[in-house]
Design an enzyme around this catalytic site. Sequence first.
Site, short mmCIF file in Angstrom:
data_model
loop_
_atom_site.label_atom_id
_atom_site.label_comp_id
_atom_site.label_asym_id
_atom_site.label_seq_id
_atom_site.Cartn_x
_atom_site.Cartn_y
_atom_site.Cartn_z
N PHE A 1 0.83 -1.20 0.00
CA PHE A 1 0.00 0.00 0.00
C PHE A 1 0.87 1.25 0.00
O PHE A 1 1.88 1.33 0.69
CB PHE A 1 -0.91 -0.02 1.24
CG PHE A 1 -1.65 1.27 1.49
CD1 PHE A 1 -2.50 1.79 0.53
CD2 PHE A 1 -1.50 1.94 2.68
CE1 PHE A 1 -3.18 2.98 0.76
CE2 PHE A 1 -2.19 3.12 2.93
CZ PHE A 1 -3.03 3.64 1.97
N HIS A 2 0.45 2.24 -0.80
CA HIS A 2 1.09 3.55 -0.84
C HIS A 2 0.03 4.60 -0.55
O HIS A 2 -0.85 4.86 -1.36
CB HIS A 2 1.71 3.78 -2.22
CG HIS A 2 2.46 5.08 -2.36
ND1 HIS A 2 2.48 6.05 -1.38
CD2 HIS A 2 3.21 5.57 -3.38
CE1 HIS A 2 3.22 7.07 -1.78
NE2 HIS A 2 3.67 6.81 -2.99
N SER A 3 0.10 5.24 0.63
CA SER A 3 -0.92 6.21 1.01
C SER A 3 -0.66 7.56 0.37
O SER A 3 0.37 7.79 -0.27
CB SER A 3 -0.97 6.36 2.53
OG SER A 3 0.09 7.19 2.98
#
Length: 952
Positions: free
Chosen positions: A808-810
Site C-alpha cells: 500500500f502507498h498512502s
Amino acid sequence: MPPKHRDGDVIAVIPGHYISWAHTIAAYAAFLGALIVGMWLHYHKIVQNEHYGYPVEWFPSVSATIGDRYPERSVFQIFIAMCSGPRFALVFLYYCLAKRPGSSLPAFILGVGIFRTLTCGGWTYVTSTDDHDWHDIFMISYLVATLPWTVGCLMLSPPNPTAIQYRKYLATAFFATLVPLIYFFIQHKVHRVPGAYTIYAFFEWALVLLDVAFDAVTALDFSSFELVVKDVKGLSRGDKSRVADRVLEKERNKQIGRVFDAKFSSSEMIDAVADVYLGFTFWSVLTGLGVVVWYFPLWHMGISGYEVAVMSTISPILLEIGPVRRLVFGNIPLIQATTIVGLLAYLFKSPESRLGAVSLAVWQGCLAWAATWYTARGNPAKLEARTTAWLLGLIASSIAKFAFQTNNPLWAVVNETNGGWNKTGTALFVLALARVWQRSTTGSGTAQPSEKAKGPSLLAGLGLGGAFFGLHSLFSDSSTMILWVWEGYPVRGPIAVPHGAVTILVMGLGLLFGLFYPNVARSWTAYGVGSVGAAVLTGFSHWFGYYGGLALCFYLMAVTPALISNAVRFAPGRTFFFGFFFYNFMVLFHVWVVAYAFVPGGPLVRERTDWVMATTMLMIGAGIFSSIQNSGSPAKQKSAQPPFNPAARKQRSYYIYILLFLQLLSASVAYLRFPSYDYQPYHKNSKSITAGVWTIHFSIDNDMWSSERRIEQLIRETELDVVGLIESDLQRIIMGNRDTTQYLAEELGMWVDYGPGPNKHTWGCALLSKFPIVNSTHHLLPSPVGELAPAIHATIDAYGELIDVLVFHSGQEEDPEDRRQQSEYLADLMRSSPRPTILLSYLVIKPGEGNYNTYVGERSGMKDIDPSDWDRWCEYILYKGLKRTGYARVSRGSITDTELQIGKFVVGQPEGGNEMISEESVHPDLRFPALFRGQGVRDHYYHVFNEPRYFA
C-alpha cells in the site's frame, strides 16, 4: 536440353526420391523409436513434470522422451545421426531443383537448410540435461530457421500440383499448431492446469510429424533425379516454368504477388538495414528523452524547469526559414550524424549534461526525419521506404526493450555496468550512417507533387501528432498495453512474456497492411475500427481489453504511412511543427492525469485517461480528413489498392525480409524469457518468510542511472521471499515505458503482481513473491483531494498455508483528509481477512500518533513489527496471525531516497510478544545476513539500530 550419356557411364543408379524416403524413415524412426522405448522402460518417469504425474499426465513430451534417459536418448541420437546424410543430400538436391539463372533465393534457402541441419545436431547431442542454455539456443535457432525454409520451399516449388498442395496443407497445419501449443504450455506453466501438459505434448509431437512430413514431400519432386547424378528431365536447368513464376503471372495485378519477383541485391538489402537501424536509433533516443527529463521533477518533487526539454521535438519549425531549409535539405546525413550525441550521452556523469546531449539528439533527429520525408515527396517509392524504415525502427526498439526487460540498451541511463550496449549501438550507428552517406549522392528528390495540397496544414499536423503519440505511448514497449488490462491473479488476460511478442506481431501486420492497402487504412471505416479498439482498451480489462488494444495497434501502424504521405504535401516547417507540438501536448496531458497534484491546472484533467485517448483519436481523425481530401478522385479512394508502383517492388521485399527477421527475433525472445515458475523460498526448512518494503523511486538512482540491477542485488542478498515495491509504475512516456518488476521477477525467480496499471492514475505499487500468488485484488483507496492511493491485496500459498499480503502507498502529507479516509479503508480491509496477514506499506505517519492508531489496533487487528521504533515516517511493516522473529532497516545507498525495511516471520506459530532476544539464541535460518553488519557493502548496512532486532 537434358544431358546425354553413353551406355556404361552410369555404374549405379539411385532414384532421387530414395533420398527423401531415407530421410523420412530415419527421422520418424528416431522420434517414434525413442517414444516406444521410453514408454516401455520409463513410462511413469517421462510423463512426470514439475506439477503432476501419472495418471493426471499420461503422455510424454518430446523433450522428456528424447533427452532425459538412457537408452531412449541413445536410440534417438543414433537414428538422427543416420538421418544426417540423407538430410544434407535432400537440401542439396532441392537446391539443384530450384536453381535458376539470376536468382539468389535458392542459394539462400540452401544456406538455411544447412543451418537447420547443423542446429538439429546441436539440440540432439546437447540435451537439456547436459546444458539447458545451449540446448535452447540450438532449438530456437532451428525453429527460427523453419519459417524461411518453409516459405522458401513453397516459393521455389516446381510445377507439381500434388506436391504444392501437400506443402501448403502441411505448412499451414504446422504454423497453426503453434497456437494451441503455446496456449496449453501457458496453461501448464502459469495456471498449472492438470492434464494441460499432456495436451501440449500431443501438439508438440504433431509439430515433429508435420515438420518431417513437409520435407517428405520432396519425394514427389526428386522423381526427376537419379543419382550419380543424372538429371533425366532437365528440370534443374531452369528451362521449365516453376510454380512461383506461374503464380506471379496469374496474379500480375496483385501487389503482394510481385514483391518477391525480382533479383535479390545484397547492396540494396544493406541499404534497407541501414535505414531501419537509423530509425531504431531515432526511437531509442526519443524514448530515452522522457527518462532523463523525469529525473529532475522527481527529485524536485514538482516542476523543476528542466521539463522544457520535452519540447526538443519541435525543431522542424526551422524549416520555415528558407536558408535553413535549403541547408538542411542538402545535408540530411550530416544532421543525422549529429544525433550520435544522444548515443554518447552515457559518457557524461552529470545528469544535466546527459539531458542536454539527449535533447540535442532529439532536436536534430526530428529535424532530419522531417526533412527526409519531405525531400522524398516527389518519389513515392523513396518516401514509402523511409516511412517503412522509421516504423520498423519502432518495432526494433520495442523488440530491444522486450529482450532487455523493458530497458533500451542504448539509453543514456544505462552503461556497461547496468545492461547497456552503448558502444555496440554507437558503432553500428556509424556504419549505418556511412552507408546512407555513401548513397546520398544520388540526389535529394525534392520534386513537387502533381497536385497542390488541399485544406490547412494544421489538420495534417494534428494527424501526425495523434499517430506519433499513440505509437509512442502504447507501442514503444510491448508490455504497456498488457499492463493496461492487467487486474491481478488468477491470470485472466495476457502477460508480458510471452504475449509481448503478440503485440509486436500485430505491429508488423499493421505495417504491411498499410503498405499494401493504404486506401483502406486511411478510410473512415478503418478509423471507426481503430476508435472502437481504443474505447475497448480504455474501458475493459483482461483478454477483451487486450483485443481492443490489438485492433488499435494494427490501425495505428497501418494508418501512419498514409498520414506521413499526406503531411509532406504541405509546407514542412509548420506541418511537422504542428505534429510534434501536439505530440508534446499529449505527452504532458497523459502525465498530468496522474501528476495532477504537482502541476498547474492538474485537477482539471485528474484521472482522465479517457480524455487522453479520445483526444488522440480525434487528432488522428483530423489527419484522416486531410488525407482523404488529398488522395485523388473518388475512384482512387475507393480502390483497395492504388496502382502498383514498380519502383517499390524490390525495396518492399527487403523491408519484409527485415520485418520477418524481427518477428522471429521477437518470438525467440519470448521463448527464452518464458518464466520457469519453479521458485523456492530461501529458508523453506524453517517455514520462514522474509518480507520487505522499499520505495524504489521509479528505478532511477540518485545519479540518474537505471537502478533495477542494484535493486535486484540487494533484494537477493537480503534473502527476501516477499517484497512490496512502492513508486513502481513506469509505464508512461516520461518514465520510458518501463517495467522494473519484469527484470526483478525473472532474475530473482519470483511471482509478480504489477499492481494497478498505468491507466489507473497512480504512482504504482508492486508485489514480488517466492510463493505462488493464489489470488490478488487491486484497490484504489479514497482520495478526494490528493493522489490516488494504490493497494494490492494478495493471497500467497506459503508452505501450504494461505497468507494475505498487502502492499500500500498512502497519500501525501499535504492531504490529511485523504490519509484519514485511506487509513480507515485499509484498516477495514485488513480486519476482513480471516488469514494471517502482512502489510508492506508507505503510510506517512508518526508512530503512536493520529492515523497510526487506525492502522495498528483493534479496528485493523494488526500489530506493528516493532512498536519501539519511533524513527519512522513513511515505511511500516504490520502483521497478524504470524510469529514475528526479526526486524531490520538497511540503508539505501545511492539507489533511491528510502531505506529497505525487512521483517522475518514464521508460518504456523503463534504471534508471540515484544521481548527482544540475542542473535545467538535465534536459529541460523531466522537470522539476517551478516553481510550488512558494520560498514556493510556498497553503502548498504544495518542502520538506526546498527544491527537487526530479534524477538522471542
